[in-house]
Design an enzyme around this catalytic site. Structure first.
Site, PDB file in Angstrom:
ATOM      1  N   ILE A 182      77.933   2.569  29.433  1.00  0.00           N
ATOM      2  CA  ILE A 182      77.840   3.111  28.075  1.00  0.00           C
ATOM      3  C   ILE A 182      77.229   4.500  28.172  1.00  0.00           C
ATOM      4  CG2 ILE A 182      76.876   2.820  25.766  1.00  0.00           C
ATOM      5  CD1 ILE A 182      76.694  -0.151  26.323  1.00  0.00           C
ATOM      6  N   ASP A 183      78.016   5.515  27.863  1.00  0.00           N
ATOM      7  CA  ASP A 183      77.585   6.904  28.038  1.00  0.00           C
ATOM      8  C   ASP A 183      77.560   7.599  26.683  1.00  0.00           C
ATOM      9  OD1 ASP A 183      77.072   9.472  28.796  1.00  0.00           O
ATOM     10  OD2 ASP A 183      78.808   9.698  30.113  1.00  0.00           O
ATOM     11  N   SER A 184      76.350   7.959  26.238  1.00  0.00           N
ATOM     12  CA  SER A 184      76.232   8.654  24.952  1.00  0.00           C
ATOM     13  C   SER A 184      76.848  10.043  25.011  1.00  0.00           C
ATOM     14  CB  SER A 184      74.759   8.758  24.531  1.00  0.00           C
ATOM     15  OG  SER A 184      74.015   9.442  25.521  1.00  0.00           O
ATOM     16  N   GLY A 185      77.114  10.540  26.223  1.00  0.00           N
ATOM     17  CA  GLY A 185      77.754  11.848  26.353  1.00  0.00           C
ATOM     18  C   GLY A 185      79.258  11.791  26.192  1.00  0.00           C
TER      19      GLY A 185
END
Length: 304
Positions: A182-185
């Site tokens: 899970i990558d907020s970027g």
């Protein structure tokens, strides 16, 4: 003064139903409409009691707390005391957030304030009190949407930057099991539909996608001549990499996307999968990069 009890009752039912809906979104509870309506109807009974000889009883704090327990119990059921308590606290939070916001706006538009016999009085010249039907009908949905967006933003920030989860993608009935980060970027979305995009290593997708499609996606012309049965599933996603200009990435719409987050399987109703020719993790910790909104919008499955 004429009081239309049926109108007040209907307004209260709508309020309670929307507050219960907001509570369900905050806690990611299953939304069962008939249960939410049942909870709202229970809450509206207090309004009716206020116009009966039992008015004093209905206004007692213990009675209000007891009714709120019944409201939450009817809307979300009972699994354990902690589950009920979490639902109640979230319901109170939603009520205070939306109700407090409406009172704040009400005070802003109150033209005159005065204190008489220890009571704060508000005077508004013109056609009645500012908390009118128009004020309620417009103000409540606006504040509800604002509260919902704030809750979603807080929930998205809670997703840890390096949170590894299980991912299951299905194409033509063929499942592909992956480990996702899970990558907020990752903010890739379809520019037309705003559908979030997950990035998967192309090498992993070879197990389920046909060679003709993979060859088309990896060719310089990309979608110049895709297989006919896959045309309606393909999308072009614009993106910008660090140190380079705007580029385009091909994405494929799967049959299903499922994520195992916090020991629960979530199904993503809307999602696209883009393929990366390069490995996403140098040490092989994960095979795909998950858009945080997929976790945020995922619906809990009863069985996987």
């Amino acid at each position: 003064m004429v009081v239309y009890l049926d109108v007040i009752w209907l307004l209260n039912v709508c309020f309670d139903a929307l507050l219960l809906w907001l509570t369900a979104l905050m806690l990611k509870r299953p939304i069962v409409w008939w249960r939410l309506l049942a909870g709202a109807l229970i809450g509206s009974l207090l309004v009716i009691l206020l116009f009966t000889p039992f008015s004093a009883i209905a206004q007692h704090p213990l009675v209000k707390v007891a009714v709120s327990v019944l409201i939450v119990w009817a809307a979300f059921g009972f699994k354990r005391p902690r589950y009920l308590l979490e639902n109640m606290l979230a319901f109170y939070f939603a009520t205070f957030a939306v109700g407090g916001g409406m009172l704040a706006v009400h005070y802003v538009f109150a033209h005159q304030l005065s204190v008489r016999q220890g009571m704060l009085l508000m005077h508004h010249p013109g056609a009645g009190d500012p908390v009118s039907w128009l004020f309620v009908v417009i103000g409540f949905p606006v504040l509800w949407l604002f509260s919902r967006r704030r809750v979603e933003a807080i929930r998205e920030k809670k997703l840890r930057f390096e949170y590894i989860i299980e991912v299951k993608i299905v194409w033509d009935g063929r499942p592909l099991m992956l480990r996702g980060l899970i990558d907020s970027g990752n903010q890739l979305v379809d520019p037309l539909t705003k559908t979030p995009v997950m990035v998967v290593e192309q090498e992993k997708a070879k197990a389920v996608l046909p060679e003709e499609l993979l060859g088309c996606l990896s060719s310089p012309m990309m979608l110049a001549s895709p297989p006919e049965r896959w045309v309606h599933r393909l999308r072009l996603i614009p993106y910008r990499a660090v140190g380079s200009g705007p580029q385009m990435m091909a994405a494929v719409k799967p049959d299903r996307i499922m994520l195992r987050y916090e020991n629960e399987w979530l199904e993503v109703a809307q999602g696209l999968v883009a393929l990366s020719a390069d490995p996403l993790s140098t040490d092989g910790e994960y095979d795909c990069i998950v858009h945080p909104k997929m976790v945020q919008a995922g619906r809990k499955l009863t069985a996987s």
